[in-house]
Design an enzyme around this catalytic site. Structure first.
Site: not given
Length: 474
Positions: A328, A423
């Site tokens: 991310c 994630h």
């Protein structure tokens, strides 16, 4: 309801255990925490009545423990710190910029109706609601604006269990002091004390529990042992001493820069003692791999990487062939440029100008006001593995000719450097095994599933509680 004398007293673990224990008895159980302050967020799954919405990871895990579908009502308010004095407000799973802009004390009256509504809807729908408090109920300065501790307990007419971390010392003073700070009507809801994270012979605690009951009229209903079982953490308190589920090797580790605004650090729990949080280049010596984690302020954390010398050190390791993974915000930092034309981050790139990344991946990211929040399941063409995880990001990333796109918009590679918006990668046991082999680190013989860990925690907590007396409080 489980409250704590302090932050990190083990409330989330205890609530997860209670959810699993009561579910094992055939009850329909829902977790609830009125307000979380954490950058460890996840998203509701497709089977939820409202999928793709943000909520705290602790309540996602507790819902798993309760064997129910996660619902944003279980965590109606999520505060995601962006700077020392500001947090993004996520209300019922969606960012609420109008509330984010308000001063803290002005938010609370607006949030309480949503908290109250979510709580009562769960109470009407489930047999039992296991409620988690936040911090301590004894913060006298916060009492007028409380929407998460005793105000919730009064609203739900809940039996309150107060937990203290005895491993830190001073547990009996914490319990007695907290009780003294409560109002008489709040003390009436206090039905038991729990001594959490105890190591040793519990008989040596006598006569302190009896003395405490004489002082307060509240019995000690449990001495819960130290649980060496990793669950996703609610916040960053436990980063300095992560729980271990994988034995520490004699040499080698995975280095993770401890960014000032790190997010979703709970996803590294599966690494156990193989993970080492670092803040200086010297601490990278011996690293077999580097992971750049997510961030709530990517440009500001990138500036921190440069100021500490870690940016250059990570780049040198990558050039030497050490595996580097960016997740991310970490993915965005590995790229060529980051721009924030709308001032979404409000930090270093808020002027709209470009910030240069580490240049290890030929990627260019622009931050946008719309946030992507969803669960994703994809096939990694490189490994053939099916990967499950979740996305929470404002960035829109495009690739250049110098990077290999493995999954469009989600997964990229250039040599020994990889980046992803997904994630939870390491929570896929097959991918964790692949990652450890890639980093030339030992793969344990058995990686316990989350459900197996929840079962283990529930069994140990139940053994430490006077369960018949706790069960009678329902």
């Amino acid at each position: 309801m489980v409250q704590g004398c302090t932050s990190n007293a083990g409330k989330s673990y205890l609530c997860a255990a209670l959810c699993r224990m009561l579910s094992d008895e055939g009850l329909r159980v829902a977790p609830f925490k009125a307000q979380n302050m954490s950058n460890n967020a996840g998203v509701t799954p497709p089977e939820s009545s409202a999928p793709g919405l943000e909520m705290g990871r602790a309540q996602l895990v507790q819902a798993r423990a309760a064997r129910v579908v996660p619902d944003v009502r279980m965590n109606p308010v999520l505060l995601k710190p962006e700077a020392d004095t500001s947090s993004q407000v996520v209300l019922l799973g969606r960012a609420a910029p109008e509330l984010t802009a308000l001063p803290w004390r002005e938010r609370k009256p607006r949030l309480w109706p949503f908290v109250k509504g979510a709580l009562h809807s769960l109470l009407d729908e489930f047999d039992v609601v296991v409620i988690e408090g936040a911090g301590s109920p004894a913060e006298v300065n916060l009492r007028p604006s409380d929407i998460v501790n005793m105000r919730v307990a009064r609203e739900a007419r809940a039996a309150v269990l107060l937990a203290a971390d005895i491993d830190r010392g001073g547990a009996f003073a914490h319990l007695l002091g907290t009780w003294h700070c409560l109002m008489p009507e709040e003390r009436a809801l206090m039905r038991g004390f729990i001594l959490n994270r105890f190591r040793g012979d519990a008989s040596l605690l006598a006569p302190a529990p009896e003395w405490l009951e004489e002082q307060t009229g509240v019995p000690t209903l449990g001495v819960v042992p130290w649980l060496n079982v990793a669950l996703p953490e609610e916040d960053g308190v436990a980063v300095e001493a992560p729980a271990a589920i994988i034995p520490s090797p004699s040499t080698g580790f995975v280095a993770i820069p401890r960014l000032p605004r790190v997010s979703n650090l709970d996803e590294f729990a599966p690494l156990g003692e193989l993970a080492r949080w670092v803040t200086s280049p010297q601490e990278l010596a011996g690293a077999r791999a580097v992971i750049l984690p997510g961030s709530k302020s990517t440009a500001a954390d990138l500036a921190w990487l440069r100021a500490t010398g870690l940016a250059g050190a990570v780049t040198r390791l990558a050039v030497q062939g050490v595996p580097v993974l960016g997740i991310c915000g970490g993915l965005q930092m590995l790229g060529q440029t980051l721009s924030d034309p709308q001032g979404v981050e409000g930090g270093s790139a808020a002027s709209g100008g470009k910030v240069y990344g580490l240049g290890l991946l030929d990627l260019h990211t622009a931050f946008a006001a719309d946030k992507t929040t969803r669960l994703s399941e994809v096939r990694d063409p490189e490994t053939g593995l099916r990967l499950q995880g979740y996305e929470i990001h404002h960035g829109q990333t495009r690739s250049g000719p110098g990077v290999q796109t493995l999954v469009p918009g989600l997964l990229w590679r250039s040599g020994n450097v990889r980046g992803t918006y997904l994630h939870g990668l390491l929570e896929n046991s097959a991918y964790l095994e692949h990652f450890l082999r890639w980093a030339d680190l030992p793969v344990p013989a058995c990686l316990d599933s989350l459900d197996a860990r929840l079962d283990a925690i529930a069994a140990q907590v139940q053994a430490g509680l006077s369960w018949d007396r706790v069960r009678a409080l329902l």
